[in-house]
Design a protein around this motif. Structure first.
Motif, short mmCIF file in Angstrom:
data_model
loop_
_atom_site.label_atom_id
_atom_site.label_comp_id
_atom_site.label_asym_id
_atom_site.label_seq_id
_atom_site.Cartn_x
_atom_site.Cartn_y
_atom_site.Cartn_z
N GLY A 30 0.55 -0.98 0.11
CA GLY A 30 -0.10 -0.29 0.43
C GLY A 30 0.95 1.11 -0.17
N ILE A 31 0.28 2.62 -0.38
CA ILE A 31 1.25 4.01 -0.88
C ILE A 31 0.03 4.47 0.38
N ARG A 32 0.48 5.06 1.40
CA ARG A 32 0.31 5.63 2.41
C ARG A 32 0.82 7.20 2.25
N ILE A 33 1.96 7.72 2.32
CA ILE A 33 2.51 8.85 1.98
C ILE A 33 3.67 8.77 1.42
N GLY A 34 3.58 10.12 0.85
CA GLY A 34 4.29 9.73 -0.39
C GLY A 34 5.57 10.76 -0.20
N PHE A 35 6.55 11.60 -1.32
CA PHE A 35 7.47 12.87 -1.45
C PHE A 35 7.06 13.09 -2.89
N ASP A 36 7.02 14.20 -2.85
CA ASP A 36 7.48 14.44 -4.23
C ASP A 36 8.29 16.02 -4.68
N ILE A 37 9.27 15.30 -5.31
CA ILE A 37 10.25 16.82 -5.57
C ILE A 37 10.30 17.77 -6.65
N GLY A 38 10.70 18.93 -6.41
CA GLY A 38 9.67 19.76 -7.28
C GLY A 38 9.21 19.61 -8.15
N GLY A 39 7.96 19.68 -7.23
CA GLY A 39 6.64 19.46 -7.64
C GLY A 39 5.51 20.78 -8.52
N GLY A 40 5.62 21.85 -8.12
CA GLY A 40 5.24 23.26 -8.60
C GLY A 40 4.68 23.49 -8.30
N SER A 41 2.93 23.50 -8.51
CA SER A 41 2.23 23.90 -8.50
C SER A 41 1.37 23.37 -7.24
N ARG A 63 20.00 18.43 2.87
CA ARG A 63 19.63 16.99 3.40
C ARG A 63 18.49 16.98 3.56
N PHE A 64 17.34 16.08 2.81
CA PHE A 64 15.97 16.32 3.50
C PHE A 64 15.79 15.41 4.99
N PRO A 65 14.86 16.36 4.85
CA PRO A 65 14.83 16.78 6.73
C PRO A 65 13.92 15.18 7.55
N PHE A 66 13.83 14.04 7.01
CA PHE A 66 13.29 13.06 7.26
C PHE A 66 13.93 12.24 7.56
N VAL A 87 11.16 5.96 5.38
CA VAL A 87 9.99 6.48 6.01
C VAL A 87 8.77 6.67 4.97
N PHE A 88 9.24 7.41 3.46
CA PHE A 88 8.20 6.69 2.50
C PHE A 88 7.78 6.13 1.71
N ASP A 89 6.61 5.90 1.34
CA ASP A 89 6.22 4.80 0.08
C ASP A 89 6.28 4.89 -0.83
N LEU A 90 6.67 6.07 -1.45
CA LEU A 90 6.49 6.21 -2.71
C LEU A 90 7.30 8.23 -2.74
N VAL A 91 8.42 8.23 -4.22
CA VAL A 91 9.18 9.27 -4.03
C VAL A 91 8.38 9.93 -4.96
N HIS A 92 7.62 10.51 -5.90
CA HIS A 92 7.43 11.20 -6.97
C HIS A 92 8.79 12.57 -7.74
N ALA A 93 9.89 12.44 -8.38
CA ALA A 93 10.82 13.48 -9.09
C ALA A 93 10.07 13.28 -11.07
N ASP A 131 17.15 7.53 -1.86
CA ASP A 131 16.92 6.00 -1.27
C ASP A 131 16.52 5.52 0.06
N ARG A 132 17.46 6.97 0.61
CA ARG A 132 17.58 6.91 2.44
C ARG A 132 15.83 6.19 3.09
N ILE A 133 15.14 7.71 2.78
CA ILE A 133 14.19 7.87 2.93
C ILE A 133 13.00 7.56 2.40
N LEU A 134 12.74 6.16 1.60
CA LEU A 134 12.13 5.47 0.64
C LEU A 134 12.23 4.08 1.24
N ARG A 135 11.22 3.60 2.16
CA ARG A 135 11.05 2.39 2.84
C ARG A 135 11.05 1.29 1.27
#
Length: 385
Positions: A231-242, A286-289, A293-299, A320-324
């Motif tokens: 399952g995907i519950r929490i994610g991180f978007d890098i440079g996500g614009g609007s 460095r990402f402050p996490f 901890v994240f199920d998904l990272v989008h970039a 890679d460090r913050i992605l489970r």
């Protein structure tokens, strides 16, 4: 003694941990003591024949020689202490700032002051004082930093968001905190040419992004979510614009934090106005996490920090460090200037051992009529022992 808990000011000053200097100095002192004793033992246990001529003069000569050697060793220890102290100051970066300079704002001097722990050394952390958190490269932008810290205490903050962002992009991150009130209505920003329609949620492409693709490189959110194991519950978007990606994920009960700067557009304010979580952060930070901890990272192409492969490698390791383990890394339309860049990025990604769930390299014609190469992929992080 137990641990010390201390709150000064707003309670956000960080702790300064004990360095290796004290350990190295102790080792040098121990070495000097051992060396001195061995030398004395050798001098006084030499052959009796050596003492038959003038035993008193010989003993006096040995003692003088020992004293000379001890003086040399103590001199080397003192020089080592000074050198290690200088190295420590250079590593800390901002501690090399000359606070006696006339052009440094008083608020900056006050913020950078050390605060000694009232009960001495903390038994759990080994620290003796608290030190303000300021980025290492700030020392190279002292004029701008002093300008940023030149304000009226308890008054309105200057309208200098562009100055703060300029410091961040120069590596001066985190910035020092200020004792002023931010304006409720920030100054308007002119939109850049790349963001003409990124705030149009009705007539622009934003209302179709991630739910309707324009080409084979555009993956749909539902298809990607179906690939997530556990399952995907929490994610991180890098440079996500609007913040459209986070908005689409919120419709599917997935919480996404969007990291972005306000490059010629009020991205952070707009994301917050949509009820989403903006994170004002450069990709050099460095990402402050915490780890895994994240199920998904989008970039997307914002991932390419200055076009330098070594910078991208550091960034990939932090992703890679913050992605489970088992989590997904979604590389969305990453721009490759040429085939060589595509091969270099491919080799970099493959060294992490991710499973390729989706991998598409496609071409797209830009506004000038030239063909451009884009890479889109969904990768799954492996389990590592």
């Amino acid at each position: 003694m137990g641990s010390v808990s201390l709150k000064i000011g707003d309670g956000t000053a960080r702790f300064k941990r004990a360095t290796v200097c004290s350990s190295v100095v102790n080792a040098l002192m121990l070495f000097s003591v051992i060396t001195t004793n061995l030398f004395a033992l050798y001098a006084f246990s030499s052959s009796p024949n050596d003492h038959q001529g003038h035993p008193v003069l010989h003993t006096h000569k040995n003692i003088s020689l020992i004293s000379e050697q001890v003086s040399l060793i103590l001199g080397e220890i003192d020089a080592s202490q000074k050198k290690l102290a200088q190295m420590e100051k250079e590593l800390l970066g901002y501690e090399s700032i000359d606070l006696s300079r006339t052009n440094i704002a008083n608020e900056l001097k006050l913020f950078l002051q050390h605060h000694q722990l009232p009960l001495g050394k903390d038994s759990r952390t080994g620290i003796t004082e608290m030190v303000a958190s300021v980025g290492h490269p700030c020392e190279k932008s002292m004029d701008l930093l002093s300008q940023y810290m030149n304000y009226k205490v308890n008054g309105p903050c200057p309208d200098d968001w562009s100055l703060a962002q300029k410091l961040i992009l120069r590596g001066c991150e985190p910035l020092p905190r200020r004792r002023c009130f931010a304006k409720s209505i920030p100054k308007g920003k002119n939109l850049n040419k790349d963001c003409v329609n990124c705030f149009d949620l009705v007539n622009g492409f934003e209302n179709q992004r991630y739910v309707k693709g324009r080409g084979k490189n555009d993956f749909l959110i539902d298809d990607v979510l179906a690939l997530g194991s556990g399952g995907i519950r929490i994610g991180f978007d890098i440079g996500g614009g609007s913040g459209t990606f986070a908005a689409r994920m919120a419709e599917r009960n997935v919480t996404v934090i969007t990291a972005t700067l306000n490059i010629d557009a009020p991205f952070n304010e707009f994301i917050a106005a949509r009820g989403l979580f903006p994170l004002f952060l450069s990709l050099d930070h460095r990402f402050p996490f915490y780890d895994n901890v994240f199920d998904l990272v989008h970039a997307a192409s914002e991932l390419d920090v200055g076009g330098r492969l070594e910078k991208l490698e550091f960034l990939m390791f932090d992703i890679d460090r913050i992605l489970r383990a088992g989590g997904l890394f979604w590389l969305d339309n990453f721009y490759c200037a040429n085939d060589e860049k595509k091969r270099a990025v491919t080799r970099l990604i493959e060294q992490f051992g991710y499973k390729k769930l989706k991998w598409i390299v496609g071409e797209r014609v830009n506004g000038s009529g030239n063909s451009e190469i884009y890479l889109s992929a969904v990768l799954q992080k492996p389990v590592r022992v």
